[in-house]
Motif scaffolding. Sequence first.
Motif, short mmCIF file in Angstrom:
data_model
loop_
_atom_site.label_atom_id
_atom_site.label_comp_id
_atom_site.label_asym_id
_atom_site.label_seq_id
_atom_site.Cartn_x
_atom_site.Cartn_y
_atom_site.Cartn_z
N ILE A 131 0.88 -1.17 0.00
CA ILE A 131 0.00 0.00 0.00
C ILE A 131 0.92 1.21 0.00
O ILE A 131 1.70 1.41 0.93
CB ILE A 131 -0.92 0.01 1.23
CG1 ILE A 131 -1.73 -1.28 1.32
CG2 ILE A 131 -1.85 1.22 1.19
CD1 ILE A 131 -2.54 -1.41 2.60
N ASN A 135 -0.92 6.93 -0.47
CA ASN A 135 -2.35 6.70 -0.23
C ASN A 135 -2.84 7.71 0.81
O ASN A 135 -2.33 7.75 1.93
CB ASN A 135 -2.54 5.26 0.29
CG ASN A 135 -4.00 4.93 0.55
OD1 ASN A 135 -4.66 5.59 1.33
ND2 ASN A 135 -4.48 3.89 -0.08
N VAL A 137 -5.43 8.02 2.73
CA VAL A 137 -5.99 7.54 3.99
C VAL A 137 -4.87 6.96 4.86
O VAL A 137 -4.88 7.12 6.09
CB VAL A 137 -7.08 6.48 3.74
CG1 VAL A 137 -7.83 6.17 5.03
CG2 VAL A 137 -8.07 6.96 2.68
N LEU A 138 -3.89 6.31 4.24
CA LEU A 138 -2.74 5.82 4.99
C LEU A 138 -1.98 6.98 5.61
O LEU A 138 -1.47 6.88 6.73
CB LEU A 138 -1.82 5.00 4.07
CG LEU A 138 -0.53 4.45 4.69
CD1 LEU A 138 -0.83 3.56 5.89
CD2 LEU A 138 0.28 3.69 3.64
N ARG A 139 -1.90 8.11 4.92
CA ARG A 139 -1.24 9.29 5.47
C ARG A 139 -1.95 9.76 6.73
O ARG A 139 -1.31 10.17 7.70
CB ARG A 139 -1.19 10.40 4.42
CG ARG A 139 -0.24 10.12 3.27
CD ARG A 139 -0.31 11.18 2.21
NE ARG A 139 0.08 12.49 2.73
CZ ARG A 139 0.05 13.60 2.01
NH1 ARG A 139 -0.36 13.57 0.75
NH2 ARG A 139 0.43 14.74 2.54
N LEU A 141 -3.67 7.86 8.77
CA LEU A 141 -3.37 6.87 9.80
C LEU A 141 -1.99 7.12 10.39
O LEU A 141 -1.80 7.08 11.62
CB LEU A 141 -3.45 5.46 9.19
CG LEU A 141 -3.11 4.30 10.13
CD1 LEU A 141 -4.06 4.26 11.32
CD2 LEU A 141 -3.17 2.96 9.37
N ARG A 142 -0.99 7.38 9.55
CA ARG A 142 0.36 7.65 10.05
C ARG A 142 0.37 8.90 10.92
O ARG A 142 1.03 8.94 11.96
CB ARG A 142 1.34 7.81 8.88
CG ARG A 142 1.58 6.54 8.07
CD ARG A 142 2.89 6.62 7.28
NE ARG A 142 3.00 7.83 6.50
CZ ARG A 142 2.61 7.96 5.23
NH1 ARG A 142 2.07 6.92 4.59
NH2 ARG A 142 2.76 9.09 4.58
N THR A 171 -7.78 2.08 9.98
CA THR A 171 -7.23 0.88 9.35
C THR A 171 -8.23 0.28 8.37
O THR A 171 -7.86 -0.10 7.24
CB THR A 171 -6.84 -0.16 10.42
OG1 THR A 171 -5.90 0.42 11.32
CG2 THR A 171 -6.20 -1.39 9.78
N SER A 173 -10.49 1.91 6.81
CA SER A 173 -10.56 2.83 5.67
C SER A 173 -9.37 2.66 4.74
O SER A 173 -9.51 2.76 3.53
CB SER A 173 -10.65 4.27 6.18
OG SER A 173 -11.86 4.49 6.89
N VAL A 174 -8.19 2.41 5.31
CA VAL A 174 -7.01 2.16 4.47
C VAL A 174 -7.24 0.94 3.59
O VAL A 174 -6.96 0.95 2.39
CB VAL A 174 -5.75 1.95 5.35
CG1 VAL A 174 -4.59 1.40 4.51
CG2 VAL A 174 -5.33 3.25 6.01
N SER A 177 -9.73 1.71 0.92
CA SER A 177 -9.31 2.73 -0.05
C SER A 177 -8.42 2.15 -1.13
O SER A 177 -8.39 2.67 -2.25
CB SER A 177 -8.55 3.84 0.67
OG SER A 177 -7.28 3.39 1.10
#
Length: 315
Positions: A131, A135, A137-139, A141-142, A171, A173-174, A177
């Motif tokens: 992933i 991304n 959504v991952l951003r 989360l980070r 998570t 949502s990641v 996405s």
Amino acid sequence: MLHESLIELDAIPVGRTGDGAGYTGWLRQLDLGGLSLTDVGSDPVRVVRAPRMLVGNQDDFYLLSIAQEDSSSLNGNVRSHLHRGDAVLLDSTAPFQLSADEFAHHLVLTLPRTDVARVTPVSRERVGRRIAAQNPVLRVLRATIKEIYANGERLDSDLLPELGNVLRELTFSVLRSDELTDQAGVNGLLGHQAQLLRMRDFIQRHLAEPDLSAKAVAAAFGVSVRYVEIVFRESGTSPARYIRSTRMEEARRNLASPQRRQRPIAAIARSVGIENPTVFTRMFRHFYDVTPSEYRQSQAGEHLRRSGTKTSPPR
């Protein structure tokens, strides 16, 4: 430590001989209710979930592992090369490997497979696939994990389950996405709390822009100004108030910094987006009951007292 952690793993040093003298590594695990967050770092290593560990084992988890340094993963026949910020989904019921030829550092979110399956079924092809760090959504989360670790010991234990719920939803949502990059799709996946974190991060990164406002935030996120105001109102503030307080806090830190003692106050004002020194002084006094120059002098004196330096009175 890995062997005795939530999911049994083996760690095999890469390119190291001898008794391990001088080894550098850590494993810190935070229990957030329905989810655990693990910060693990190590000298070059290969971490293995071996087939023998699956025999008679009841572990049934998904792990979202976020690379903090370059590394690689192997899940079945799927090998993924991970750059900093990339993530990979791993399954505790199948063998896998994570390896790094240089220093290894991952943030790992572990949650029950049944929880994930109820919300977003994961195909076999999805497991082990990279992933990308970009991304959106991952951003988020980070950024959320970064905020949790930044608060450290100040976190109220009663808030941990609530933080766990936020991370669980992010998570999910990641995973939903995938490689989503369009802003409208991201907005549809994220709730107000996650959007608030994204907007705060945007504001922090754009403090130096004089025209930073709710309108600018709305344009950056493809939403209405009214939506931005609703998101901030639910946190007990408004976009304008949050921007002002963030600017003043950043200015306060700069004024207190010994490394910036020679920097003109007007330059510090501009660095937080306030071009008029008089306006900056008035705002700073409103927040802290002292002028910027008075605050800087008081902090300089405090630094000298802590360092034990004696000063002569002015003539």
